[in-house]
Design an enzyme around this catalytic site. Structure first.
Site, PDB file in Angstrom:
ATOM      1  N   ASN A  13       0.844  -1.203   0.000  1.00 37.91           N
ATOM      2  CA  ASN A  13       0.000   0.000   0.000  1.00 37.91           C
ATOM      3  C   ASN A  13       0.889   1.266   0.000  1.00 37.91           C
ATOM      4  OD1 ASN A  13      -1.681   2.145   0.773  1.00 37.91           O
ATOM      5  ND2 ASN A  13      -3.035   0.786   1.934  1.00 37.91           N
ATOM      6  N   LYS A  16       0.126   4.159   2.560  1.00 36.75           N
ATOM      7  CA  LYS A  16       0.646   3.992   3.919  1.00 36.75           C
ATOM      8  C   LYS A  16       2.124   4.368   3.965  1.00 36.75           C
ATOM      9  CE  LYS A  16      -0.156  -0.137   5.659  1.00 36.75           C
ATOM     10  NZ  LYS A  16      -0.703  -1.465   6.097  1.00 36.75           N
ATOM     11  N   GLU A  40      -1.782 -12.419   4.863  1.00 37.02           N
ATOM     12  CA  GLU A  40      -2.248 -12.059   6.209  1.00 37.02           C
ATOM     13  C   GLU A  40      -2.832 -13.293   6.867  1.00 37.02           C
ATOM     14  OE1 GLU A  40      -4.466  -8.513   6.920  1.00 37.02           O
ATOM     15  OE2 GLU A  40      -2.986  -7.295   5.873  1.00 37.02           O
ATOM     16  N   ASP A  69       0.137  -2.942  10.406  1.00 40.18           N
ATOM     17  CA  ASP A  69      -1.196  -3.508  10.210  1.00 40.18           C
ATOM     18  C   ASP A  69      -2.193  -2.596  10.904  1.00 40.18           C
ATOM     19  OD1 ASP A  69      -2.302  -5.841   8.800  1.00 40.18           O
ATOM     20  OD2 ASP A  69      -3.387  -6.070  10.678  1.00 40.18           O
ATOM     21  N   TYR A 143     -10.354   4.606   4.240  1.00 38.87           N
ATOM     22  CA  TYR A 143     -11.500   5.093   5.009  1.00 38.87           C
ATOM     23  C   TYR A 143     -11.375   6.574   5.382  1.00 38.87           C
ATOM     24  CZ  TYR A 143     -12.382   0.064   5.472  1.00 38.87           C
ATOM     25  OH  TYR A 143     -12.619  -1.262   5.207  1.00 38.87           O
ATOM     26  N   LYS A 161      -3.868  14.920   8.651  1.00 42.00           N
ATOM     27  CA  LYS A 161      -3.951  13.770   9.562  1.00 42.00           C
ATOM     28  C   LYS A 161      -2.600  13.267  10.052  1.00 42.00           C
ATOM     29  CE  LYS A 161      -4.596   9.619   7.657  1.00 42.00           C
ATOM     30  NZ  LYS A 161      -4.403   8.523   6.658  1.00 42.00           N
ATOM     31  N   HIS A 166      -3.527   7.505  13.852  1.00 44.70           N
ATOM     32  CA  HIS A 166      -3.076   6.259  14.491  1.00 44.70           C
ATOM     33  C   HIS A 166      -1.644   5.927  14.030  1.00 44.70           C
ATOM     34  CE1 HIS A 166      -4.982   5.705  10.682  1.00 44.70           C
ATOM     35  NE2 HIS A 166      -4.679   4.436  10.567  1.00 44.70           N
ATOM     36  N   ARG A 167      -1.379   6.168  12.749  1.00 51.14           N
ATOM     37  CA  ARG A 167      -0.044   5.880  12.168  1.00 51.14           C
ATOM     38  C   ARG A 167       1.009   6.788  12.810  1.00 51.14           C
ATOM     39  NH1 ARG A 167      -1.842   5.940   7.572  1.00 51.14           N
ATOM     40  NH2 ARG A 167      -2.121   3.705   7.685  1.00 51.14           N
TER      41      ARG A 167
HETATM   42  P1  ITT Z   1      -0.140  -4.037   3.507  1.00 52.09           P
HETATM   43  O1  ITT Z   1      -0.685  -5.110   4.423  1.00 52.09           O
HETATM   44  O2  ITT Z   1       0.431  -4.597   2.243  1.00 52.09           O
HETATM   45  O3  ITT Z   1       0.785  -3.106   4.219  1.00 52.09           O
HETATM   46  P2  ITT Z   1      -2.910  -3.151   3.353  1.00 52.09           P
HETATM   47  O4  ITT Z   1      -3.587  -2.028   2.635  1.00 52.09           O
HETATM   48  O5  ITT Z   1      -3.465  -4.537   3.124  1.00 52.09           O
HETATM   49  O6  ITT Z   1      -1.353  -3.100   3.013  1.00 52.09           O
HETATM   50  P3  ITT Z   1      -3.709  -3.307   6.128  1.00 52.09           P
HETATM   51  O7  ITT Z   1      -3.822  -4.779   6.144  1.00 52.09           O
HETATM   52  O8  ITT Z   1      -3.070  -2.646   7.294  1.00 52.09           O
HETATM   53  O9  ITT Z   1      -2.891  -2.794   4.865  1.00 52.09           O
HETATM   54  O10 ITT Z   1      -5.149  -2.752   5.809  1.00 52.09           O
HETATM   55  C1  ITT Z   1      -5.822  -1.833   6.518  1.00 52.09           C
HETATM   56  C2  ITT Z   1      -6.800  -1.123   5.609  1.00 52.09           C
HETATM   57  O11 ITT Z   1      -7.401  -0.099   6.402  1.00 52.09           O
HETATM   58  C3  ITT Z   1      -6.145  -0.397   4.423  1.00 52.09           C
HETATM   59  O12 ITT Z   1      -6.119  -1.202   3.245  1.00 52.09           O
HETATM   60  C4  ITT Z   1      -7.051   0.822   4.248  1.00 52.09           C
HETATM   61  O13 ITT Z   1      -8.168   0.510   3.466  1.00 52.09           O
HETATM   62  C5  ITT Z   1      -7.496   1.090   5.676  1.00 52.09           C
HETATM   63  N1  ITT Z   1      -6.642   2.104   6.334  1.00 52.09           N
HETATM   64  C6  ITT Z   1      -5.605   1.906   7.170  1.00 52.09           C
HETATM   65  N2  ITT Z   1      -5.064   3.065   7.579  1.00 52.09           N
HETATM   66  C7  ITT Z   1      -5.777   4.022   6.962  1.00 52.09           C
HETATM   67  C8  ITT Z   1      -5.705   5.422   6.949  1.00 52.09           C
HETATM   68  O14 ITT Z   1      -4.777   6.113   7.628  1.00 52.09           O
HETATM   69  N3  ITT Z   1      -6.582   6.083   6.195  1.00 52.09           N
HETATM   70  C9  ITT Z   1      -7.518   5.435   5.495  1.00 52.09           C
HETATM   71  N4  ITT Z   1      -7.667   4.112   5.451  1.00 52.09           N
HETATM   72  C10 ITT Z   1      -6.793   3.405   6.176  1.00 52.09           C
END
Ligand code: ITT
Length: 181
Positions: A13, A16, A40, A69, A143, A161, A166-167
């Site tokens: 992603n 992120k 996962e 995650d 989201y 943000k 949270h990040r």
């Molecule tokens: P990786 O596991 O490859 O890193 P992923 O997108 O699958 O990528 P996650 O499993 O952590 O990552 O998924 C969490 C999901 O939550 C992510 O795909 C987004 O849709 C959402 N998300 C997480 N953090 C967010 C943020 O800061 N803003 C908006 N959506 C977020």
């Protein structure tokens, strides 16, 4: 000359990574992107999922790295989508979430940052409480257009943000541990 990085962020992603790079850059850490798709494991624990992703990524990257995650936990849906946030976003998206959430709109975003360098596996967790908006607002990824952090009227997509997310909070905890004292 190839650039050298202090640390890698393994993820599929790019959104992120971009946020993490900006945030850690502010703490003096130069973050590189290791693009990879990790499996996962099925678990209710974001921490277990993150730790497992970190080890998988290290196996491929062979350099010190972090993975992240995240989950969006909605109170009235008993924490759904939680660990399934990525899949749920891809399937029903923000419109689907808005259709599911009625009166109680409380929710939280949780982030786990997991570091792995073969010797150490450390995880750092943070959360941001807030609400699900009644409609899609602003432009942003994931989201962001439907998550309103507490004490705000705007969604993440309309806010700076990176100073409140949270990040940001999880990466701040990580950098306190990672950087020399
Ligand atoms: P990786 O596991 O490859 O890193 P992923 O997108 O699958 O990528 P996650 O499993 O952590 O990552 O998924 C969490 C999901 O939550 C992510 O795909 C987004 O849709 C959402 N998300 C997480 N953090 C967010 C943020 O800061 N803003 C908006 N959506 C977020």
């Amino acid at each position: 000359m190839p650039q050298s990085f202090d640390l890698f962020f393994a993820s599929s992603n790019f959104n992120k990574f971009q946020e993490a790079k900006k945030i850690l850059g502010g703490f003096g850490i130069n973050l590189g992107f290791f693009q990879c798709k990790m499996e996962e494991i099925q678990s209710n624990s974001l921490k277990e999922i993150a730790k497992n992703k970190a080890m998988q990524a290290f196996h491929k990257c062979k350099k010190p790295l972090i993975v992240e995650d995240d989950g969006l936990f909605i109170d009235s849906l008993n924490g759904f989508p939680g660990p399934y946030s990525s899949y749920v976003f891809k399937t029903i998206g923000n419109k689907g979430i808005l259709n599911l959430v009625k009166q109680n709109r409380k929710a939280k975003f949780v982030s786990i940052i997991s570091f792995y360098d073969k010797k150490n596996n450390e995880s750092f967790e943070s959360k941001v409480k807030g609400f699900i908006s009644k409609k899609i607002m602003g432009r942003g990824w994931g989201y962001d257009p439907i998550f309103i952090p507490a004490n705000s009227k705007k969604v993440f997509a309309q806010l700076n943000k990176n100073q409140i997310s949270h990040r940001f909070k999880a990466l701040k905890k990580f950098s306190n541990w990672y950087l020399p004292k």
